[in-house]
Design an enzyme around this catalytic site. Structure first.
Site, mmCIF file in Angstrom:
data_model
loop_
_atom_site.group_PDB
_atom_site.id
_atom_site.type_symbol
_atom_site.label_atom_id
_atom_site.label_comp_id
_atom_site.label_asym_id
_atom_site.label_seq_id
_atom_site.Cartn_x
_atom_site.Cartn_y
_atom_site.Cartn_z
ATOM 1 C CB CYS A 112 -0.921 0.007 1.220
ATOM 2 S SG CYS A 112 -2.244 -1.210 1.120
ATOM 3 C CD GLU A 149 3.303 -1.589 3.008
ATOM 4 O OE1 GLU A 149 3.199 -2.825 3.122
ATOM 5 O OE2 GLU A 149 2.784 -0.942 2.078
#
Length: 825
Positions: free
Chosen positions: A455, A457
């Site tokens: 997502c 990171e």
């Protein structure tokens, strides 16, 4: 020179997009491939499950890395393969379009339960549906008994201490998705694969084995992993050769001269890569795809990502043009790759699916940013990748890095793609991420070279362990609910950690805050215990030998990632309900302890009755309206924003006190670092929380990510960005997200675009906001798509750090996306 395609040919199809002032077309080949994939109904295949079961039966008693490598080899030699009509990049996880494999080695009991309709059969789910043939179902039912007591899930559950298990059962922490699937969330050293080929990894393992003194006990521990590297290298070669042989056989029968030449080229490519260094653009793309495809076959994790694709491919781009390739040739190849990534999917149990809705695989591609010396790294391959996204309009995550020297051309090109409405790309700020990574101990030159995985990171590709976030979901709004109830969960009546008082006995806001933080500290400890138990089970029972061999310095250390083989190691939980918790604290502080508008007892009763008791004075609804009018995060209001900043700072500092199982075993770090990625968990985690002091009704969804609660950010986009920018974002080195919906009509003029880009530069640069992504889809379209899904089969929306097909997700999440505040620039 074989030319792959012409996007301006008479049979090209309009893609409905304008990129850098040009109308975008999709070749007939790409349009046919894309149509076929979107028409496909996701299916489940049993091939891997059958092969892995057979292998495990044959290797009882052997070291786990060897068993895992042999299981992968049997899968790769028996998996049904095909080359689809017209495709240029080959290789699939399963024999059908958009097909998922079954991974009984991780967990199988849930699969049998869902085959039995508990809670749904796969084809009857409210979202993320799958079909399964009677033959595949029979295979799964037949192999299931072998795995009783032997799965990863069995080993994890046997390890978890009682207190941590209780925290999971009441919904305070949730890592269950990692119990039945691989961790994923990694970027292996694809640059090294391109440069050295898999043969280079084999030679490195052989060199370490030759010098290994087996009289040293620690070296005996290293032996099985290093031997597994050799098995894995053979398996990769075998798999690629199968596709080369198939392409040769198809070429021999192909009558179309253009397609025959393409199949011959595919055969040549597959015989060379990924075993040997890539020599041209076709080989580079196929090499990376094969490498990551096998990661997906080894384990069913999400986010086996590709890192800084424009940086890796730029030398091949330049060489291609020098050798007579056209830009269309390169776009055709890269667009083929994007379709292949879209086809990869996985099936999880319904509980986990509710947290990762939308067939999430999230194989992230990063573009832009800086080089290892801090110079702007944007190049022509950056723009080509953006144009391919405009051509294909798929939901593979595309991450656009930002720094304060980004050109207006780059910013406008990204906006051209964002305006298409699929939520791609998202922005990630170097001004934040580089500082945050260095703060955790990453070397500056490596921090400049970060990429995004999953997502949002940040990860040092090829050098870092997997799962930089992706540990337990921690429901902080529920922790506040329990603090207001003396430590008791109102839903279950269970008290795992008693508070010193409850909402009716606290004499000040400070006492409430202390009770809240006391609950948080307890549940942070529980997540660390739970997640470390899971990691120990993974280290011993899963080992991920193929993934580990592709990460520095696992081969040289003779250790898998979970044993401490990587250069860097960070992992972190995901905190849920950020905005709700801040809004709740602000409401209680102002209404009860400062303005004395209502008493604590009145508020507590209103919450217990879901604001529906109309016999009290004030009534439940009147109290709810007071709560709704209390200061709300997202409006540049320091009253609530300071509360947000303080409580998050305290949580993030507490989290960083704890260590992963790899701490002190070799890697830099070994720390738990926080994240605020919610994926789609804000919907199911809201269902287990009663009414809250921000005016939220019982069971309603929580705010997603670091975004303001739906409808509460009423002062416009700049105010919302100001609030998010005040958070301690630099400490969120596990990554975070901010979702914003923007009315697409308001960014159509050149002046509006300029305002939009200026707003982004302020937030991402001056404020060092970490991340932002946009949904630019008209609400009327979303509502019509919900009512008439057959007309919108390729409509994409941004859910969290990923995009999904809107009509494939269930109605609860559809409503959550529709309800998000729509801003006008």
């Amino acid at each position: 020179m074989l030319h792959y395609g012409n996007l301006n040919a008479p049979d090209a199809v309009k893609a409905g997009a304008v990129f850098e002032g040009r109308e975008i077309y999709r070749s007939a080949r790409l349009d046919a491939l894309r149509t076929r994939v979107f028409d496909a109904v996701p299916q489940i295949d049993s091939s891997r499950a059958k092969a892995v079961t057979e292998s495990y039966r044959e290797t009882e008693g052997e070291p786990v890395p060897i068993r895992r490598a042999k299981a992968l080899r049997k899968t790769l030699e028996s998996l049904p393969i095909r080359i689809n009509e017209g495709e240029l990049v080959v290789g699939e996880i399963a024999p059908y379009d958009r097909c998922a494999q079954v991974y009984p080695d991780y967990g199988i009991d849930w699969f049998i339960e869902e085959l039995d309709g508990k809670p749904f059969r796969f084809e009857d789910r409210p979202g993320d549906k799958f079909m399964i043939s009677p033959e595949d179902e029979q295979v799964i039912r037949e192999i299931a008994p072998y795995w009783k007591g032997k799965t990863h899930k069995d080993q994890v559950y046997a390890r978890i201490p009682r207190d941590a298990w209780d925290a999971f059962q009441i919904g305070m922490i949730d890592t269950d998705y990692l119990v039945i699937c691989a961790e994923g969330h990694v970027i292996v050293n694809l640059q090294r694969v391109l440069r050295e080929g898999i043969e280079g990894f084999r030679r490195r393992a052989e060199k370490v084995l030759e010098s290994l003194d087996l009289t040293e006990p620690d070296n005996l521990k290293k032996l099985p992993f290093l031997q597994s590297v050799l098995i894995n290298c053979d398996s990769v070669e075998l798999f690629a050769k199968r596709y080369a042989d198939l392409a040769d056989a198809m070429a021999a029968e192909e009558r179309d001269e253009q397609r025959r030449q393409e199949l011959e080229k595919i055969s040549q490519v597959c015989r060379h890569v990924p075993m040997h260094p890539a020599r041209d653009m076709h080989e580079a793309i196929q090499s990376m795809y094969f490498t990551n495809l096998i990661l997906n076959i080894e384990g069913n994790g999400s986010a086996f990502s590709y890192g800084r694709m424009d940086q890796k491919l730029y030398p091949y781009y330049k060489k291609a043009l020098e050798d007579g390739w056209t830009e269309d040739d390169i776009k055709e190849l890269f667009s083929n790759l994007m379709l292949k990534l879209f086809q990869v999917t996985r099936v999880l149990d319904w509980h986990s699916t509710s947290t990762f809705r939308g067939y999430v695989v999230a194989q992230n591609i990063t573009i832009g940013g800086q080089d290892r010396l801090g110079r702007d790294a944007t190049n022509e391959m950056t723009y080509l990748i953006l144009e391919c996204q405009a051509i294909m309009q798929l939901n593979n995550p595309l991450s656009a890095r930002y720094h304060d020297r980004c050109t207006n051309r780059y910013m406008n090109a990204v906006l051209d793609v964002q305006k298409l409405g699929g939520g791609q790309p998202a922005y990630y700020s170097d001004e934040n991420y580089v500082l945050g990574l260095v703060n955790r101990g990453v070397k500056l030159e490596d921090a400049y070279d970060y990429a995004n995985v999953g997502c949002g990171e940040p990860l040092i590709e090829g050098k870092q362990s997997n799962r930089p976030d992706g540990a337990a979901f921690i429901n902080i709004t529920k922790a506040l609910e329990m603090a207001m109830n003396g430590g008791t969960d109102p839903r279950t009546g269970r008290c795992l950690h008693k508070s010193n008082g409850d909402l009716t006995t606290f004499q000040s806001y400070e006492e409430l805050y202390d009770a809240f933080m006391d609950q948080i500290r307890y549940y942070i400890r529980m997540h660390v215990i739970y997640d470390n138990s899971l990691d120990l089970a993974s280290e011993e029972g899963i080992t991920d030998p193929y993934m580990s061999m592709l990460i520095d310095d696992c081969i040289e250390r003779g250790k898998t990632v979970k044993e401490g083989g990587a250069v860097y190691d960070y992992c972190g939980p995901l905190y849920m309900g950020i905005a709700n918790t801040g809004n709740c604290l602000a409401a209680v502080k102002k209404l009860v302890f400062e303005d004395h508008v209502i008493t604590a007892a009145e508020l507590k009763h209103a919450l217990e009755t879901d604001f529906e008791d109309m016999t009290t004075a004030p009534t439940g609804e009147e109290i709810r309206q007071l709560c709704l009018r209390a200061p709300k995060y997202g409006n540049d209001d320091d009253y609530v924003d300071k509360i947000m900043t303080q409580y998050l700072y305290d949580i993030f500092e507490e989290e960083a006190k704890y260590h992963t199982t790899r701490y002190g075993r070799g890697p830099v770090g070994g720390l738990w670092v926080p994240s605020c990625n919610t994926v789609s968990s804000n919907v199911p985690l809201g269902k287990i929380i009663g009414a809250t002091p921000d005016g939220r009704k019982a069971g309603e969804a929580l705010a997603d990510t670091t975004s303001p609660m739906h409808g509460s950010d009423t002062n416009g986009p700049t105010a919302a960005l100001n609030s998010v920018g005040k958070l301690p974002n630099v400490l969120l080195s596990g990554g975070t997200l901010y979702n914003m919906r923007v009315d697409p009509k308001t960014v159509e003029t050149p002046e509006a675009r300029e305002r939009f880009i200026d707003m982004l530069r302020t937030y991402l640069g001056d404020y060092k906001g970490q991340h932002i992504q946009f949904n630019m889809v008209d609400s009327k379209i979303l509502m019509d798509a919900k009512e008439h899904p057959q007309n919108y089969k390729d409509l994409m929306v941004r859910v969290a750090g990923y995009s999904a097909l809107f009509t494939a997700i269930d109605s609860d999440l559809q409503d959550d996306i529709i309800d998000r505040t729509v801003h006008k620039i």
